[in-house]
Design a protein around this motif. Structure first.
Motif, PDB file in Angstrom:
ATOM      1  N   SER A   1       0.823  -1.210   0.000  1.00 11.05           N
ATOM      2  CA  SER A   1       0.000   0.000   0.000  1.00 11.05           C
ATOM      3  C   SER A   1       0.857   1.261   0.000  1.00 11.05           C
ATOM      4  CB  SER A   1      -0.950   0.003   1.198  1.00 11.05           C
ATOM      5  OG  SER A   1      -0.236  -0.042   2.419  1.00 11.05           O
ATOM      6  N   TYR A   2       2.103   1.164   0.487  1.00 13.61           N
ATOM      7  CA  TYR A   2       2.976   2.346   0.435  1.00 13.61           C
ATOM      8  C   TYR A   2       3.324   2.705  -1.010  1.00 13.61           C
ATOM      9  CZ  TYR A   2       6.782   5.605   1.004  1.00 13.61           C
ATOM     10  OH  TYR A   2       7.564   6.729   0.917  1.00 13.61           O
ATOM     11  N   GLU A   3       3.572   1.688  -1.823  1.00 17.72           N
ATOM     12  CA  GLU A   3       3.886   1.951  -3.222  1.00 17.72           C
ATOM     13  C   GLU A   3       2.673   2.517  -3.952  1.00 17.72           C
ATOM     14  OE1 GLU A   3       5.477  -1.729  -4.587  1.00 17.72           O
ATOM     15  OE2 GLU A   3       7.340  -1.495  -3.433  1.00 17.72           O
ATOM     16  N   SER A   4       1.486   2.070  -3.585  1.00 15.99           N
ATOM     17  CA  SER A   4       0.265   2.676  -4.132  1.00 15.99           C
ATOM     18  C   SER A   4       0.159   4.137  -3.703  1.00 15.99           C
ATOM     19  CB  SER A   4      -0.963   1.895  -3.648  1.00 15.99           C
ATOM     20  OG  SER A   4      -0.954   0.573  -4.112  1.00 15.99           O
ATOM     21  N   ALA A   5       0.522   4.404  -2.455  1.00 20.00           N
ATOM     22  CA  ALA A   5       0.473   5.781  -1.945  1.00 20.00           C
ATOM     23  C   ALA A   5       1.442   6.675  -2.700  1.00 20.00           C
ATOM     24  CB  ALA A   5       0.787   5.783  -0.449  1.00 20.00           C
ATOM     25  N   GLU A   6       2.621   6.146  -3.028  1.00 20.66           N
ATOM     26  CA  GLU A   6       3.595   6.921  -3.801  1.00 20.66           C
ATOM     27  C   GLU A   6       3.016   7.313  -5.160  1.00 20.66           C
ATOM     28  OE1 GLU A   6       8.098   5.677  -2.657  1.00 20.66           O
ATOM     29  OE2 GLU A   6       6.935   4.157  -3.720  1.00 20.66           O
ATOM     30  N   HIS A   7       2.412   6.353  -5.834  1.00 20.86           N
ATOM     31  CA  HIS A   7       1.849   6.647  -7.154  1.00 20.86           C
ATOM     32  C   HIS A   7       0.706   7.650  -7.050  1.00 20.86           C
ATOM     33  CE1 HIS A   7       4.240   3.192  -8.398  1.00 20.86           C
ATOM     34  NE2 HIS A   7       3.956   3.501  -9.665  1.00 20.86           N
ATOM     35  N   LEU A   8      -0.123   7.520  -6.014  1.00 14.53           N
ATOM     36  CA  LEU A   8      -1.209   8.487  -5.822  1.00 14.53           C
ATOM     37  C   LEU A   8      -0.649   9.884  -5.557  1.00 14.53           C
ATOM     38  CD1 LEU A   8      -4.218   9.153  -5.436  1.00 14.53           C
ATOM     39  CD2 LEU A   8      -3.961   8.533  -3.027  1.00 14.53           C
ATOM     40  N   TYR A   9       0.361   9.956  -4.722  1.00 13.29           N
ATOM     41  CA  TYR A   9       0.994  11.245  -4.422  1.00 13.29           C
ATOM     42  C   TYR A   9       1.517  11.900  -5.701  1.00 13.29           C
ATOM     43  CZ  TYR A   9       4.193  14.656  -2.349  1.00 13.29           C
ATOM     44  OH  TYR A   9       4.842  15.819  -2.017  1.00 13.29           O
ATOM     45  N   ASP A  10       2.220  11.104  -6.528  1.00 15.63           N
ATOM     46  CA  ASP A  10       2.797  11.652  -7.756  1.00 15.63           C
ATOM     47  C   ASP A  10       1.720  12.160  -8.698  1.00 15.63           C
ATOM     48  OD1 ASP A  10       5.203  10.955  -6.678  1.00 15.63           O
ATOM     49  OD2 ASP A  10       5.487   9.160  -7.911  1.00 15.63           O
ATOM     50  N   LEU A  11       0.572  11.516  -8.685  1.00 22.33           N
ATOM     51  CA  LEU A  11      -0.535  11.987  -9.504  1.00 22.33           C
ATOM     52  C   LEU A  11      -1.067  13.322  -8.993  1.00 22.33           C
ATOM     53  CD1 LEU A  11      -2.937  11.795 -11.496  1.00 22.33           C
ATOM     54  CD2 LEU A  11      -4.111  10.435  -9.750  1.00 22.33           C
ATOM     55  N   LEU A  12      -1.330  13.413  -7.689  1.00 19.81           N
ATOM     56  CA  LEU A  12      -1.973  14.602  -7.135  1.00 19.81           C
ATOM     57  C   LEU A  12      -1.125  15.850  -7.300  1.00 19.81           C
ATOM     58  CD1 LEU A  12      -3.563  13.158  -3.863  1.00 19.81           C
ATOM     59  CD2 LEU A  12      -4.679  13.597  -6.055  1.00 19.81           C
ATOM     60  N   ILE A  13       0.201  15.727  -7.115  1.00 20.23           N
ATOM     61  CA  ILE A  13       1.034  16.928  -7.161  1.00 20.23           C
ATOM     62  C   ILE A  13       1.331  17.388  -8.582  1.00 20.23           C
ATOM     63  CG2 ILE A  13       2.081  16.394  -4.941  1.00 20.23           C
ATOM     64  CD1 ILE A  13       4.653  15.675  -6.494  1.00 20.23           C
ATOM     65  N   ARG A  14       0.756  16.712  -9.598  1.00 24.22           N
ATOM     66  CA  ARG A  14       0.882  17.218 -10.957  1.00 24.22           C
ATOM     67  C   ARG A  14       0.173  18.560 -11.111  1.00 24.22           C
ATOM     68  NH1 ARG A  14       4.625  14.537 -14.252  1.00 24.22           N
ATOM     69  NH2 ARG A  14       4.838  12.457 -13.341  1.00 24.22           N
ATOM     70  N   ASP A  15      -0.776  18.809 -10.248  1.00 28.27           N
ATOM     71  CA  ASP A  15      -1.500  20.073 -10.343  1.00 28.27           C
ATOM     72  C   ASP A  15      -0.845  21.127  -9.450  1.00 28.27           C
ATOM     73  OD1 ASP A  15      -3.735  22.082  -9.469  1.00 28.27           O
ATOM     74  OD2 ASP A  15      -4.498  21.078 -11.250  1.00 28.27           O
ATOM     75  N   PRO A  16      -0.620  22.350  -9.949  1.00 30.79           N
ATOM     76  CA  PRO A  16       0.037  23.393  -9.140  1.00 30.79           C
ATOM     77  C   PRO A  16      -0.692  23.726  -7.855  1.00 30.79           C
ATOM     78  CG  PRO A  16      -0.017  24.026 -11.459  1.00 30.79           C
ATOM     79  CD  PRO A  16      -0.865  22.801 -11.342  1.00 30.79           C
ATOM     80  N   PHE A  17      -2.020  23.588  -7.860  1.00 26.97           N
ATOM     81  CA  PHE A  17      -2.778  23.895  -6.649  1.00 26.97           C
ATOM     82  C   PHE A  17      -2.493  22.890  -5.532  1.00 26.97           C
ATOM     83  CE2 PHE A  17      -5.486  26.090  -9.785  1.00 26.97           C
ATOM     84  CZ  PHE A  17      -5.581  27.326  -9.164  1.00 26.97           C
ATOM     85  N   LEU A  18      -2.079  21.696  -5.912  1.00 32.19           N
ATOM     86  CA  LEU A  18      -1.878  20.642  -4.922  1.00 32.19           C
ATOM     87  C   LEU A  18      -0.416  20.482  -4.526  1.00 32.19           C
ATOM     88  CD1 LEU A  18      -4.192  17.921  -6.517  1.00 32.19           C
ATOM     89  CD2 LEU A  18      -4.805  19.783  -4.991  1.00 32.19           C
ATOM     90  N   ARG A  19       0.476  21.031  -5.345  1.00 25.31           N
ATOM     91  CA  ARG A  19       1.902  20.871  -5.082  1.00 25.31           C
ATOM     92  C   ARG A  19       2.308  21.578  -3.783  1.00 25.31           C
ATOM     93  NH1 ARG A  19       4.491  22.087 -10.250  1.00 25.31           N
ATOM     94  NH2 ARG A  19       3.485  20.092 -10.710  1.00 25.31           N
TER      95      ARG A  19
ATOM     96  N   THR B   1     -11.956   7.356  -6.396  1.00 21.70           N
ATOM     97  CA  THR B   1     -10.881   6.826  -7.221  1.00 21.70           C
ATOM     98  C   THR B   1      -9.816   7.913  -7.347  1.00 21.70           C
ATOM     99  OG1 THR B   1     -11.827   7.646  -9.285  1.00 21.70           O
ATOM    100  CG2 THR B   1     -12.523   5.442  -8.546  1.00 21.70           C
ATOM    101  N   ALA B   2      -8.674   7.573  -7.928  1.00 20.11           N
ATOM    102  CA  ALA B   2      -7.607   8.565  -8.086  1.00 20.11           C
ATOM    103  C   ALA B   2      -8.080   9.747  -8.921  1.00 20.11           C
ATOM    104  CB  ALA B   2      -6.381   7.910  -8.740  1.00 20.11           C
ATOM    105  N   PHE B   3      -8.807   9.453 -10.010  1.00 18.92           N
ATOM    106  CA  PHE B   3      -9.309  10.518 -10.878  1.00 18.92           C
ATOM    107  C   PHE B   3     -10.252  11.450 -10.110  1.00 18.92           C
ATOM    108  CE2 PHE B   3     -12.421  12.172 -13.905  1.00 18.92           C
ATOM    109  CZ  PHE B   3     -11.592  12.787 -14.843  1.00 18.92           C
ATOM    110  N   GLU B   4     -11.178  10.869  -9.369  1.00 14.33           N
ATOM    111  CA  GLU B   4     -12.141  11.671  -8.603  1.00 14.33           C
ATOM    112  C   GLU B   4     -11.435  12.473  -7.515  1.00 14.33           C
ATOM    113  OE1 GLU B   4     -15.933   8.594  -9.022  1.00 14.33           O
ATOM    114  OE2 GLU B   4     -14.571   8.457  -7.323  1.00 14.33           O
ATOM    115  N   LEU B   5     -10.462  11.849  -6.862  1.00 12.77           N
ATOM    116  CA  LEU B   5      -9.745  12.529  -5.790  1.00 12.77           C
ATOM    117  C   LEU B   5      -8.965  13.718  -6.324  1.00 12.77           C
ATOM    118  CD1 LEU B   5      -9.090  12.417  -2.779  1.00 12.77           C
ATOM    119  CD2 LEU B   5      -7.193  10.889  -3.296  1.00 12.77           C
TER     120      LEU B   5
END
Length: 642
Positions: free
Chosen positions: A551-569, A627-631
């Motif tokens: 689940s940590y590796e899943s968390a890493e991938h989720l984190y990398d997705l979310l910070i693609r947006d400047p508002f979330l970085r 889901t990741a997209f919704e989040l």
């Protein structure tokens, strides 16, 4: 509901925006595709490179407009300087906000009344400053910086060098020149305007700064609530007429309401005493808590609100007063302005305040009877024989509850007799004096207490007054010409004559506001931040340990997705301390007050083959599943709105 929410975010106003959106979405879709491919994979590599280890701040690479790659580092919890102390003891000089700020590693004491602001508190402070800047600049405020050391000469011109008292921290340089560490900056702002050649078209002028202030508090306590060094926003307004100055006062007062509304506080704007700063009109903004140093008086029937120092009331009908009741009195020496033959002159008044022995005398209640007070200090009765000055004015302020008291009537008669004897002595010496006969004023000069009723003329029901504790976080003053007349800050009137500029000053205690927010917005688990002020917006917590990293590796991938947006970085933290139990990680996240907790569990359900993540709102405890997209779109919407 989630789907309709995401769809509502897809509307684009014009074709150029559509193109930009499509380009952004292509990048997002690529990341999502990679993420989904990963989330459906059941194989996990057993060999770990340094970049795969949970303690490595793995960089995310982005392609820039020029083709150069920009490195964005993950915010790993183990790398953040947040020195949490879970067993911090509580002592009698500590407030709940101070306890929480020390537990969560936000502040550390440097010396009595002096605190170090650590990264977590600094981020929250900067978020507060951003909101304050937006609202001050929204009403025409222009930001600048003033020195912390201010010359003695300026403070002497306004008379505050001596009257401010021991709270003013005074220092000397090697040439024996004297300065003060400024607790406020009225003098130097006024001097700035006085020394510049300004035309009438420059007004109204509104200048402000955000910087440290200093006050030698006799009893510093409660952490950032009352310290010797504190961060403050102070704005000074300059107008041509009183009408324009009052309009400015109301404009900035409205901006203060917007600041405190935006940060989600329960507060009251109340009439207040002007204190040493002076002025004829003043309001405080009080955050209502159960442990503040100030007391706010309010009437639910008419909406009246006041600081207890300025509040007036009628005694409860159940309180009975007798002509034989015991009474008490105090004397105040007041130096203020008085009109003499059309000109302002300084006059000294010995004010004696009387009230029933069962009440507490309120010395601040008489200030409204004087103009431009320079000095307001206790006067001992046993000094009267030695210090009576024929130029003094004598006024007796008698609380209405005891106007028929036998002791009052007897002492007033004796007081008047002494005054007559003093005048006769002066006449026998044939001295030219300006002695004034004693006068008497009746009114409300007692401290309001529980059970009293509202005395406002517009309160038809005379409702029972409510007393609440508060922390003062803002104070605004209409100063008139108190400073401009003494420091030569003038403008030309329509006849070409110099007239002193009308002024106001407006303060927000930024560091105190941060402490007050924590004091008023907390629960038994820790801090409950307003989302616009929170140091970080979310933390991703994987249900992993050192033996099972899935689940940590899943968390890493989720984190990398979310910070693609400047508002979330730079707003989301990845919890990577897998040697700590999941319970401790969750408890610490609640203690610090991350607004959103994102839980990653490989055993969680899936939607259309995609992982579903549990998200808990720290404010209300509500749990949602995305889901990741919704989040991604949910958080983007949340941060764009703040």
């Amino acid at each position: 509901m989630i789907r309709s929410f995401i769809a509502s975010r897809a509307g684009i106003a014009n074709s150029s925006a559509v193109v930009v959106k499509q380009q952004q979405q292509q990048g997002i879709n690529m990341v999502l595709t990679n993420y989904c491919s990963y989330s459906t994979s059941t194989t996990t590599s057993t060999s770990q490179s340094p970049q795969q280890r949970n303690d490595y701040p793995f960089p995310v690479e982005e392609e820039g407009k020029t083709g150069a790659k920009k490195i964005v580092h993950r915010l790993l919890r183990s790398k953040l300087f947040i020195p949490v102390v879970r067993d911090q003891p509580m002592d009698k000089e500590m407030s709940q906000s101070q306890l929480l700020m020390q537990k969560t590693g936000m502040i550390r004491r440097a010396s009595l009344g002096m605190y170090m602001t650590l990264p977590l508190a600094q981020r929250a402070m900067e978020n507060l400053i951003k909101i304050i800047d937006e609202e001050m600049q929204g009403v025409g405020g222009q930001k600048l910086t003033m020195p912390l050391l201010v010359s003695k000469d300026l403070w002497e011109k306004t008379g505050r060098w001596e009257t401010t008292g021991a709270e003013l921290i005074k220092v000397k340089d090697r040439k024996e020149e004297e300065y003060c560490l400024a607790p406020t900056h009225e003098e130097i702002f006024t001097s700035l305007v006085a020394n510049e050649r300004l035309s009438n078209s420059n007004f109204p002028l509104r200048l402000y700064q955000i910087g440290n202030k200093y006050r030698d508090e006799i009893r510093p306590r409660f952490g950032l609530v009352r310290g010797r060094e504190f961060l403050m926003k102070d704005l000074y307004s300059f107008d041509q007429t009183r009408v324009e100055a009052v309009a400015t006062y109301n404009d900035i007062k409205g901006a203060y309401h917007r600041v405190f509304d935006r940060v989600g506080l329960k507060y009251a704007c109340v009439e207040a005493d002007s204190g040493n700063i002076g002025g004829s009109m003043s309001h405080e903004f009080q955050v209502l808590t159960g442990s503040g140093e100030d007391t706010v008086v309010s009437c639910e029937c008419c909406g009246y609100q006041s600081n207890i120092e300025r509040a007036t009331s009628k005694p409860s009908p159940s309180t009975k007063f007798s002509p034989a009741d015991k009474i008490k009195k105090i004397a105040i020496k007041v130096v203020s302005d008085k009109m003499v033959k059309g000109a302002k002159e300084k006059t000294t008044t010995i004010a004696t305040i009387w009230c029933s022995d069962i009440d507490t005398i309120n010395p601040f209640s008489i200030k409204s009877y004087f103009n431009n007070i320079d000095s307001f200090e206790p006067f001992r009765f046993n000094q009267a024989a030695q210090q009576q000055d024929p130029s003094y004015t004598y006024i007796d302020f008698i609380d209405s509850t005891i106007k028929d008291n036998d002791h009052v009537l007897l002492q007033l008669k004796q007081h008047q007799k002494e005054q007559q004897q003093q005048q006769q002595k002066e006449e026998e010496k044939e001295e030219d004096t300006t002695s004034n006969n004693a006068s008497v004023e009746y009114g409300s000069f007692r401290v309001v207490k529980e059970g009293d009723h509202c005395a406002q003329p517009n309160c038809s029901n005379g409702g029972e007054l409510k007393l609440q504790q508060g922390i003062e976080v803002g104070h605004i003053f209409y100063l008139g010409t108190k400073y401009s007349s003494k420091l030569g800050a003038n403008m030309k009137d329509k006849n070409g004559k110099n007239q002193p500029i009308e002024m106001g000053c407006y303060g927000i205690g930024v560091s105190r506001l941060l402490a007050a927010m924590i004091e008023s917005k907390r629960d038994d688990r820790g801090i409950v931040w307003s989302k616009c002020v929170a140091p970080y917006k979310a933390i991703i917590i994987p249900f992993s340990d050192q033996r099972n990293r899935g689940s940590y590796e899943s968390a890493e991938h989720l984190y990398d997705l979310l910070i693609r947006d400047p508002f979330l970085r730079n707003q989301i933290v990845l919890e990577n301390r897998l040697d700590m139990s999941i319970g401790k990680r969750i408890n610490e996240a609640n203690l610090i007050g991350f607004p959103y907790l994102i839980f990653v569990n490989n055993n969680a359900s899936k939607k259309n083959g995609e992982d579903v993540f549990e998200v808990e709102d720290r404010d209300n405890g509500q749990k949602s599943y995305f889901t990741a997209f919704e989040l991604y779109h949910f958080f983007r919407y949340q941060f764009e709105q703040k």
